[in-house]
Design a protein around this motif. Sequence first.
Motif, PDB file in Angstrom:
ATOM      1  N   GLY A   1       0.789  -1.227   0.000  1.00  0.00           N
ATOM      2  CA  GLY A   1       0.000   0.000   0.000  1.00  0.00           C
ATOM      3  C   GLY A   1       0.817   1.270   0.000  1.00  0.00           C
ATOM      4  O   GLY A   1       0.361   2.320   0.471  1.00  0.00           O
ATOM      5  N   LYS A   2       2.037   1.237  -0.545  1.00  0.00           N
ATOM      6  CA  LYS A   2       2.960   2.375  -0.473  1.00  0.00           C
ATOM      7  C   LYS A   2       2.344   3.654  -1.019  1.00  0.00           C
ATOM      8  O   LYS A   2       2.488   4.719  -0.420  1.00  0.00           O
ATOM      9  N   GLU A   3       1.675   3.586  -2.158  1.00  0.00           N
ATOM     10  CA  GLU A   3       1.077   4.787  -2.751  1.00  0.00           C
ATOM     11  C   GLU A   3      -0.348   5.020  -2.257  1.00  0.00           C
ATOM     12  O   GLU A   3      -0.745   6.152  -1.992  1.00  0.00           O
ATOM     13  N   SER A   4      -1.119   3.969  -2.129  1.00  0.00           N
ATOM     14  CA  SER A   4      -2.544   4.104  -1.815  1.00  0.00           C
ATOM     15  C   SER A   4      -2.797   4.515  -0.375  1.00  0.00           C
ATOM     16  O   SER A   4      -3.773   5.206  -0.080  1.00  0.00           O
TER      17      SER A   4
ATOM     18  N   GLU B   1       6.526  10.262  -9.846  1.00  0.00           N
ATOM     19  CA  GLU B   1       7.527  10.714 -10.815  1.00  0.00           C
ATOM     20  C   GLU B   1       6.901  11.547 -11.932  1.00  0.00           C
ATOM     21  O   GLU B   1       5.731  11.371 -12.266  1.00  0.00           O
ATOM     22  N   PHE B   2       7.695  12.445 -12.495  1.00  0.00           N
ATOM     23  CA  PHE B   2       7.275  13.221 -13.664  1.00  0.00           C
ATOM     24  C   PHE B   2       7.579  12.425 -14.929  1.00  0.00           C
ATOM     25  O   PHE B   2       8.513  11.611 -14.947  1.00  0.00           O
ATOM     26  N   ARG B   3       6.790  12.665 -15.955  1.00  0.00           N
ATOM     27  CA  ARG B   3       7.025  12.016 -17.253  1.00  0.00           C
ATOM     28  C   ARG B   3       6.976  13.097 -18.341  1.00  0.00           C
ATOM     29  O   ARG B   3       5.972  13.241 -19.047  1.00  0.00           O
ATOM     30  N   PRO B   4       8.063  13.879 -18.456  1.00  0.00           N
ATOM     31  CA  PRO B   4       8.065  15.016 -19.382  1.00  0.00           C
ATOM     32  C   PRO B   4       7.876  14.622 -20.841  1.00  0.00           C
ATOM     33  O   PRO B   4       7.398  15.429 -21.644  1.00  0.00           O
ATOM     34  N   GLU B   5       8.236  13.389 -21.190  1.00  0.00           N
ATOM     35  CA  GLU B   5       8.063  12.961 -22.576  1.00  0.00           C
ATOM     36  C   GLU B   5       6.586  12.751 -22.923  1.00  0.00           C
ATOM     37  O   GLU B   5       6.211  12.737 -24.099  1.00  0.00           O
ATOM     38  N   VAL B   6       5.750  12.599 -21.901  1.00  0.00           N
ATOM     39  CA  VAL B   6       4.306  12.423 -22.118  1.00  0.00           C
ATOM     40  C   VAL B   6       3.577  13.757 -21.968  1.00  0.00           C
ATOM     41  O   VAL B   6       2.792  14.155 -22.826  1.00  0.00           O
ATOM     42  N   PHE B   7       3.844  14.433 -20.820  1.00  0.00           N
ATOM     43  CA  PHE B   7       3.197  15.717 -20.563  1.00  0.00           C
ATOM     44  C   PHE B   7       4.134  16.521 -19.665  1.00  0.00           C
ATOM     45  O   PHE B   7       4.254  16.229 -18.478  1.00  0.00           O
ATOM     46  N   PRO B   8       4.824  17.521 -20.205  1.00  0.00           N
ATOM     47  CA  PRO B   8       5.805  18.287 -19.429  1.00  0.00           C
ATOM     48  C   PRO B   8       5.201  18.888 -18.168  1.00  0.00           C
ATOM     49  O   PRO B   8       4.125  19.485 -18.196  1.00  0.00           O
ATOM     50  N   GLY B   9       5.898  18.704 -17.045  1.00  0.00           N
ATOM     51  CA  GLY B   9       5.490  19.328 -15.794  1.00  0.00           C
ATOM     52  C   GLY B   9       4.420  18.585 -15.031  1.00  0.00           C
ATOM     53  O   GLY B   9       3.962  19.060 -13.984  1.00  0.00           O
ATOM     54  N   ALA B  10       3.991  17.408 -15.497  1.00  0.00           N
ATOM     55  CA  ALA B  10       2.865  16.710 -14.878  1.00  0.00           C
ATOM     56  C   ALA B  10       3.311  15.442 -14.171  1.00  0.00           C
ATOM     57  O   ALA B  10       4.156  14.704 -14.671  1.00  0.00           O
TER      58      ALA B  10
END
Length: 455
Positions: free
Chosen positions: A311-314, A338-347
């Motif tokens: 349940g680390k995240e939940s 984590e951020f995923r700038p290659e998908v949506f910068p800053g999100a």
Amino acid sequence: MSVKWGLITIALLVIFPALWWISFKVFDCDLMCPAMLLMSGYTICAVVAFVAGFSHPHDYSLETLCVLVTGTLLFLIPSYAAYRCYASRKTALRQWRILCLHSGVLWATALLMLIAIAVTLQVYAGLAHGRSLAENVATIRFALIDNPDFSTTPVLVAAGQLKKCFVIVSYFFLYIWARNAAVRKTLFGDKLLLMNLSLSVLLLLTDGSRAGVVAFVCAGAGMWFIFDRMVNGTRVQLSGKFLMTGAAVMSLASVGFYSLLSVLGRQAQAGDSFVFTSVWEQFQIYIGAPIPLLDDFLRTALIFGSGDLFGKESFYSLISQLSKLQIIEVPLYSPHLEFRPEVFPGANCYTAYRSYVADFGYFGLLLCPLLFAVLANALYYAGLREVGRRVLSPWLMLYGTVVYQIFIDFERSCFLTYWLNASVLWYLAFFAGFGYLLRRLRWLRVSEADDGGKL
């Protein structure tokens, strides 16, 4: 722009508004019930994701569509069962009267809250040594994100507990304001109460985060809507005016949300001035990005439900609390994804389903929405039933604290991740005890000729 992108996004654009409309009819136009809050959030997210797709195109998988629809339906089914159970036994007050708080209580609370704000800022200044109050607040916030163990600093723990006490009082006052506003049919009848609520917003801003303020505003709006519906029989009607009002509120809220960056010393770039394009970009990051980020997570995660901590995240808040109490031996960690700038910068928002699947695999997708629905609906309908018998309802006050968490489920599993912990019992006990104490001391009374229930 690929055909696949168009088919999945159009499917989302059809399914979620359709589910929203069906829920609106089934749940008797009650926008503040858990089902409608959740559906409103995901519907807005689906619409913005579609629009954002023109500037940030993304090829969705059918798996993502199935996860979103399955999780949402698993929330709606127990919500409907809870609604039917409540509808068959609901009660209502015969008359509604004003709740009057002694002015001395309000002045004393305001003074103490000012002291709490000053103490908090002084603690931050002693730790951050910044050039301004806003810089100190921002420095402490980022230090807590980068180093979770920093939260155990004794002076920060003391300041945090002091703030928490006044935040709980603020939600109690917010309930009284919402009830009186519905009875009086005006939002500005309680001047001293509004002054205290304004100070509460300042206190929440000392966290350096805007989420606490948004949650507080949502709680006030939600409880006022609930009381207005119960007291005045107000029903929302679907119309062009309703849609335009909703769009205007979202636009103003987005501008205000962005403007708080400057107040908190968190401008996107040094020397930034207010520009509308930044507001829209931030709007897309928080509301349009979760679905494409969820899709990318489902595609790239090597295996689900195999984390090193159950349940680390939940259940971050519950685990963190147990760790600080030394009930379990788990190092403190940051809940930020984590951020995923290659998908949506800053999100770095993935919807609640990311955490459910990451922690428990697809079993989590089946279990967590059911748990979420049972708890949220039990809280809501217990509050409605209680306010039908008593003018003070600790259950409805507690529901006010989760209005935002339910609505924002399209961004993160805030209900289970942040709200669900042992502090919930403390909130509930305080709401009940504080109301009882004020009544016994005659500092809280019902206006003359009240026969609408007992305190």
